[in-house]
Design a protein around this motif. Structure first.
Motif, PDB file in Angstrom:
ATOM      1  N   MET A   1     -11.139   3.321  -2.195  1.00 53.68           N
ATOM      2  CA  MET A   1     -12.484   3.551  -1.672  1.00 53.68           C
ATOM      3  C   MET A   1     -12.468   4.561  -0.521  1.00 53.68           C
ATOM      4  SD  MET A   1     -14.600   1.972  -3.495  1.00 53.68           S
ATOM      5  CE  MET A   1     -14.373   0.838  -4.871  1.00 53.68           C
ATOM      6  N   ALA A   2     -11.413   4.543   0.281  1.00 53.64           N
ATOM      7  CA  ALA A   2     -11.315   5.506   1.376  1.00 53.64           C
ATOM      8  C   ALA A   2     -11.213   6.918   0.829  1.00 53.64           C
ATOM      9  CB  ALA A   2     -10.105   5.183   2.249  1.00 53.64           C
ATOM     10  N   LYS A   3     -10.427   7.106  -0.233  1.00 54.51           N
ATOM     11  CA  LYS A   3     -10.310   8.431  -0.851  1.00 54.51           C
ATOM     12  C   LYS A   3     -11.619   8.826  -1.509  1.00 54.51           C
ATOM     13  CE  LYS A   3      -5.376   7.816  -1.836  1.00 54.51           C
ATOM     14  NZ  LYS A   3      -4.350   7.682  -2.895  1.00 54.51           N
ATOM     15  N   LEU A   4     -12.258   7.869  -2.142  1.00 47.85           N
ATOM     16  CA  LEU A   4     -13.498   8.141  -2.856  1.00 47.85           C
ATOM     17  C   LEU A   4     -14.637   8.468  -1.906  1.00 47.85           C
ATOM     18  CD1 LEU A   4     -14.432   8.011  -5.873  1.00 47.85           C
ATOM     19  CD2 LEU A   4     -15.298   5.739  -5.355  1.00 47.85           C
ATOM     20  N   GLY A   5     -14.690   7.763  -0.797  1.00 40.41           N
ATOM     21  CA  GLY A   5     -15.802   7.923   0.135  1.00 40.41           C
ATOM     22  C   GLY A   5     -15.795   9.226   0.893  1.00 40.41           C
ATOM     23  N   GLY A   6     -14.626   9.898   0.948  1.00 40.66           N
ATOM     24  CA  GLY A   6     -14.556  11.145   1.704  1.00 40.66           C
ATOM     25  C   GLY A   6     -14.675  10.897   3.193  1.00 40.66           C
ATOM     26  N   MET A   7     -15.290  11.831   3.909  1.00 37.69           N
ATOM     27  CA  MET A   7     -15.512  11.721   5.353  1.00 37.69           C
ATOM     28  C   MET A   7     -14.210  11.496   6.112  1.00 37.69           C
ATOM     29  SD  MET A   7     -19.162   9.667   5.545  1.00 37.69           S
ATOM     30  CE  MET A   7     -19.407  10.101   7.269  1.00 37.69           C
ATOM     31  N   ASP A   8     -13.085  11.950   5.521  1.00 36.08           N
ATOM     32  CA  ASP A   8     -11.773  11.871   6.169  1.00 36.08           C
ATOM     33  C   ASP A   8     -11.338  10.431   6.415  1.00 36.08           C
ATOM     34  OD1 ASP A   8      -9.501  13.221   7.101  1.00 36.08           O
ATOM     35  OD2 ASP A   8     -10.164  13.128   9.174  1.00 36.08           O
ATOM     36  N   LEU A   9     -11.839   9.502   5.607  1.00 37.60           N
ATOM     37  CA  LEU A   9     -11.436   8.102   5.756  1.00 37.60           C
ATOM     38  C   LEU A   9      -9.981   7.892   5.356  1.00 37.60           C
ATOM     39  CD1 LEU A   9     -14.629   6.382   4.337  1.00 37.60           C
ATOM     40  CD2 LEU A   9     -13.728   6.090   6.646  1.00 37.60           C
ATOM     41  N   TYR A  10      -9.493   8.729   4.449  1.00 37.35           N
ATOM     42  CA  TYR A  10      -8.090   8.679   4.039  1.00 37.35           C
ATOM     43  C   TYR A  10      -7.455   9.992   4.496  1.00 37.35           C
ATOM     44  CZ  TYR A  10      -4.022   7.434   1.221  1.00 37.35           C
ATOM     45  OH  TYR A  10      -2.764   7.075   0.813  1.00 37.35           O
ATOM     46  N   PRO A  11      -6.607   9.968   5.519  1.00 35.66           N
ATOM     47  CA  PRO A  11      -6.071  11.206   6.089  1.00 35.66           C
ATOM     48  C   PRO A  11      -5.361  12.068   5.055  1.00 35.66           C
ATOM     49  CG  PRO A  11      -5.571   9.342   7.507  1.00 35.66           C
ATOM     50  CD  PRO A  11      -6.119   8.770   6.239  1.00 35.66           C
TER      51      PRO A  11
ATOM     52  N   HIS B   1     -20.835   1.449   3.843  1.00 40.23           N
ATOM     53  CA  HIS B   1     -22.039   1.850   4.572  1.00 40.23           C
ATOM     54  C   HIS B   1     -21.798   3.162   5.316  1.00 40.23           C
ATOM     55  CE1 HIS B   1     -23.880  -2.026   3.727  1.00 40.23           C
ATOM     56  NE2 HIS B   1     -24.980  -1.600   4.307  1.00 40.23           N
ATOM     57  N   TYR B   2     -20.696   3.240   5.997  1.00 41.29           N
ATOM     58  CA  TYR B   2     -20.391   4.446   6.769  1.00 41.29           C
ATOM     59  C   TYR B   2     -20.351   5.682   5.870  1.00 41.29           C
ATOM     60  CZ  TYR B   2     -17.728   7.773   9.605  1.00 41.29           C
ATOM     61  OH  TYR B   2     -17.305   8.889  10.283  1.00 41.29           O
ATOM     62  N   ALA B   3     -19.781   5.546   4.673  1.00 38.90           N
ATOM     63  CA  ALA B   3     -19.626   6.675   3.759  1.00 38.90           C
ATOM     64  C   ALA B   3     -20.805   6.866   2.813  1.00 38.90           C
ATOM     65  CB  ALA B   3     -18.338   6.505   2.948  1.00 38.90           C
ATOM     66  N   ARG B   4     -21.857   6.044   2.976  1.00 37.64           N
ATOM     67  CA  ARG B   4     -23.058   6.137   2.145  1.00 37.64           C
ATOM     68  C   ARG B   4     -22.738   5.947   0.656  1.00 37.64           C
ATOM     69  NH1 ARG B   4     -24.289  10.716   5.527  1.00 37.64           N
ATOM     70  NH2 ARG B   4     -26.068  10.324   6.911  1.00 37.64           N
ATOM     71  N   VAL B   5     -21.970   4.950   0.345  1.00 36.74           N
ATOM     72  CA  VAL B   5     -21.635   4.641  -1.045  1.00 36.74           C
ATOM     73  C   VAL B   5     -22.594   3.566  -1.556  1.00 36.74           C
ATOM     74  CG1 VAL B   5     -19.882   3.706  -2.594  1.00 36.74           C
ATOM     75  CG2 VAL B   5     -19.208   5.255  -0.748  1.00 36.74           C
TER      76      VAL B   5
ATOM     77  N   SER C   1     -23.232   6.193  -6.538  1.00 36.89           N
ATOM     78  CA  SER C   1     -23.879   7.410  -6.983  1.00 36.89           C
ATOM     79  C   SER C   1     -22.864   8.535  -6.950  1.00 36.89           C
ATOM     80  CB  SER C   1     -25.063   7.752  -6.070  1.00 36.89           C
ATOM     81  OG  SER C   1     -24.621   7.907  -4.742  1.00 36.89           O
ATOM     82  N   SER C   2     -23.043   9.543  -7.801  1.00 34.62           N
ATOM     83  CA  SER C   2     -22.107  10.657  -7.852  1.00 34.62           C
ATOM     84  C   SER C   2     -21.940  11.240  -6.462  1.00 34.62           C
ATOM     85  CB  SER C   2     -22.621  11.726  -8.809  1.00 34.62           C
ATOM     86  OG  SER C   2     -22.681  11.215 -10.120  1.00 34.62           O
ATOM     87  N   SER C   3     -20.707  11.368  -6.027  1.00 34.61           N
ATOM     88  CA  SER C   3     -20.431  11.762  -4.648  1.00 34.61           C
ATOM     89  C   SER C   3     -19.806  13.134  -4.582  1.00 34.61           C
ATOM     90  CB  SER C   3     -19.503  10.730  -4.003  1.00 34.61           C
ATOM     91  OG  SER C   3     -18.971  11.213  -2.806  1.00 34.61           O
ATOM     92  N   SER C   4     -20.438  14.051  -3.841  1.00 37.57           N
ATOM     93  CA  SER C   4     -19.855  15.379  -3.641  1.00 37.57           C
ATOM     94  C   SER C   4     -18.577  15.274  -2.836  1.00 37.57           C
ATOM     95  CB  SER C   4     -20.852  16.289  -2.922  1.00 37.57           C
ATOM     96  OG  SER C   4     -21.242  15.742  -1.682  1.00 37.57           O
ATOM     97  N   ALA C   5     -18.523  14.271  -1.941  1.00 40.12           N
ATOM     98  CA  ALA C   5     -17.303  14.072  -1.155  1.00 40.12           C
ATOM     99  C   ALA C   5     -16.143  13.717  -2.062  1.00 40.12           C
ATOM    100  CB  ALA C   5     -17.524  12.971  -0.121  1.00 40.12           C
ATOM    101  N   ALA C   6     -16.396  12.831  -3.039  1.00 42.22           N
ATOM    102  CA  ALA C   6     -15.337  12.436  -3.963  1.00 42.22           C
ATOM    103  C   ALA C   6     -14.886  13.626  -4.799  1.00 42.22           C
ATOM    104  CB  ALA C   6     -15.831  11.312  -4.866  1.00 42.22           C
ATOM    105  N   ARG C   7     -15.842  14.422  -5.278  1.00 40.41           N
ATOM    106  CA  ARG C   7     -15.464  15.592  -6.060  1.00 40.41           C
ATOM    107  C   ARG C   7     -14.700  16.592  -5.207  1.00 40.41           C
ATOM    108  NH1 ARG C   7     -20.740  14.980  -8.538  1.00 40.41           N
ATOM    109  NH2 ARG C   7     -20.477  14.216 -10.658  1.00 40.41           N
ATOM    110  N   GLY C   8     -15.097  16.677  -3.933  1.00 42.90           N
ATOM    111  CA  GLY C   8     -14.389  17.582  -3.031  1.00 42.90           C
ATOM    112  C   GLY C   8     -12.949  17.165  -2.826  1.00 42.90           C
ATOM    113  N   ASN C   9     -12.684  15.848  -2.963  1.00 45.06           N
ATOM    114  CA  ASN C   9     -11.319  15.350  -2.852  1.00 45.06           C
ATOM    115  C   ASN C   9     -10.572  15.429  -4.164  1.00 45.06           C
ATOM    116  OD1 ASN C   9     -11.727  14.729  -0.199  1.00 45.06           O
ATOM    117  ND2 ASN C   9     -12.237  12.581  -0.554  1.00 45.06           N
ATOM    118  N   GLY C  10     -11.199  15.970  -5.199  1.00 37.81           N
ATOM    119  CA  GLY C  10     -10.560  16.047  -6.494  1.00 37.81           C
ATOM    120  C   GLY C  10     -10.550  14.729  -7.230  1.00 37.81           C
ATOM    121  N   ILE C  11     -11.442  13.814  -6.868  1.00 35.10           N
ATOM    122  CA  ILE C  11     -11.491  12.495  -7.485  1.00 35.10           C
ATOM    123  C   ILE C  11     -12.747  12.386  -8.333  1.00 35.10           C
ATOM    124  CG2 ILE C  11     -11.595  10.013  -7.040  1.00 35.10           C
ATOM    125  CD1 ILE C  11     -10.262  10.547  -4.360  1.00 35.10           C
TER     126      ILE C  11
END
Length: 330
Positions: free
Chosen positions: A177-187, A122-126, A87-97
């Motif tokens: 996926m780490a960059k896409l999921g946000g939540m600081d999964l990709y430092p 699951h953790y990132a609600r993807v 689903s469209s992710s605000s976290a991903a958009r926040g990362n510029g992705i």
């Protein structure tokens, strides 16, 4: 079951009105080489697009559109693979992705190289759907060149403009996926990212820790199990300094993609020897911390079990080839 790299983006063709058809191109040796490379890349990209379209056609033979809500649904079928819709992710958009509209994973009916991804999603609600691939269906898809490197896992990303991109290689998929999921999964800090990435890669290089659980039987299983467990203490000692006081690697307060990968490796080791971490309080605590993460704890409690390791390894209940599971989040 190896890994892969994203296919390059397919460049849009220039509009004919902007092309000077009568212009003369003078080619020096350097320019000629450049034109040759361009022609090769164009051929490669065209082949990639054909593979993507072929994969899309095959996928529609045994999947249906995913439904939404926080719920999990299972569908039966006749081939084995794993799919994920995003689903469209605000976290991903926040990362510029640009977030894809759908993420589809194809994999065998085992945990192995998909399990750290499932935990992270699951953790990132993807939103995602697992499609199980195997047997003749896998061989047919492989023969048609629909997987970038003829290996699994493979993920198909579908964007809102209809473009599909296929990515192979589990390391490339995990980092994306780490960059896409946000939540600081990709430092975001380059040094911190290098620290967690070296841990990920070092543990990824551990010999046969997935096949020894999922594939080998008899004497070969005994040999590979012994080799893996004998090397495990050295491998853990080499990375424990990067865990430090924790709770996660690089002494981060939040997990990165490396933490899910290391957890998966340790959980595989405990399937081989439940006592392999006895006395290692640091990694025992690390595993408990990962297991207590929101949504990860629920996933671990409900995932299918790995049984009959070393004799007739399988998941219980065994996923049918062609079945799929849809996970959606509101």
């Amino acid at each position: 079951m190896s890994q892969g790299y994203p296919e390059p983006k397919i460049p849009s063709k220039p509009n004919g009105s902007h092309r000077n058809r009568s212009c003369h191109i003078s080619t020096t040796p350097i320019m000629a080489a450049s034109l040759f490379v361009t022609a090769v890349l164009r051929t490669t990209l065209t082949s990639g697009l054909r593979a993507s379209r072929s994969l899309s056609a095959l996928r529609h033979c045994f999947t249906r559109p995913s439904s939404r809500g926080l719920r999990m649904t299972a569908m039966g079928g006749g081939s084995a693979g794993i799919v994920a819709g995003f689903s469209s992710s605000s976290a991903a958009r926040g990362n510029g992705i640009e977030p894809p509209q759908k993420i589809e994973f194809f994999y065998f009916p085992v945990r192995a190289r998909m399990e750290n991804l499932r935990m992270m999603l699951h953790y990132a609600r993807v939103d995602y759907v697992d499609i199980i691939v195997g047997g003749q269906t896998y061989r047919n898809m492989k023969a048609q060149g629909v997987f970038p490197f003829q290996t699994l896992p493979t993920v198909t990303l579908t964007f809102k403009d209809g473009k599909e991109v296929n990515i192979g290689q589990s390391g490339s998929i995990t980092r994306y996926m780490a960059k896409l999921g946000g939540m600081d999964l990709y430092p975001s800090d380059p040094l911190e990212c290098a620290i967690v990435d070296q841990v990920y890669q070092y543990m990824e290089d551990a010999p046969v820790f997935n096949p020894v659980v999922n594939v080998f039987t008899g004497e070969k299983f005994k040999e590979r199990k012994s080799a893996f467990l004998s090397h495990l203490p050295t491998r853990l000692n080499n990375v424990r300094k990067f865990l430090g006081s924790g709770p996660f690697f690089a002494e981060r307060k939040n997990p990165s993609y490396a933490d899910f990968h290391v957890y998966h490796m340790l959980s595989q080791a405990k399937l081989l020897d439940p006592k392999c971490l006895d006395g290692d309080k640091q990694f025992q605590e690390f595993m408990k911390t990962v297991e207590s993460l929101p949504r990860v704890s629920e996933y671990l409690k409900t995932r299918v079990e790995a049984i009959d390791i070393g004799t007739n390894p399988m998941l219980d209940p065994r996923p049918e080839i062609g079945s799929s599971t849809t996970v959606t989040w509101k």
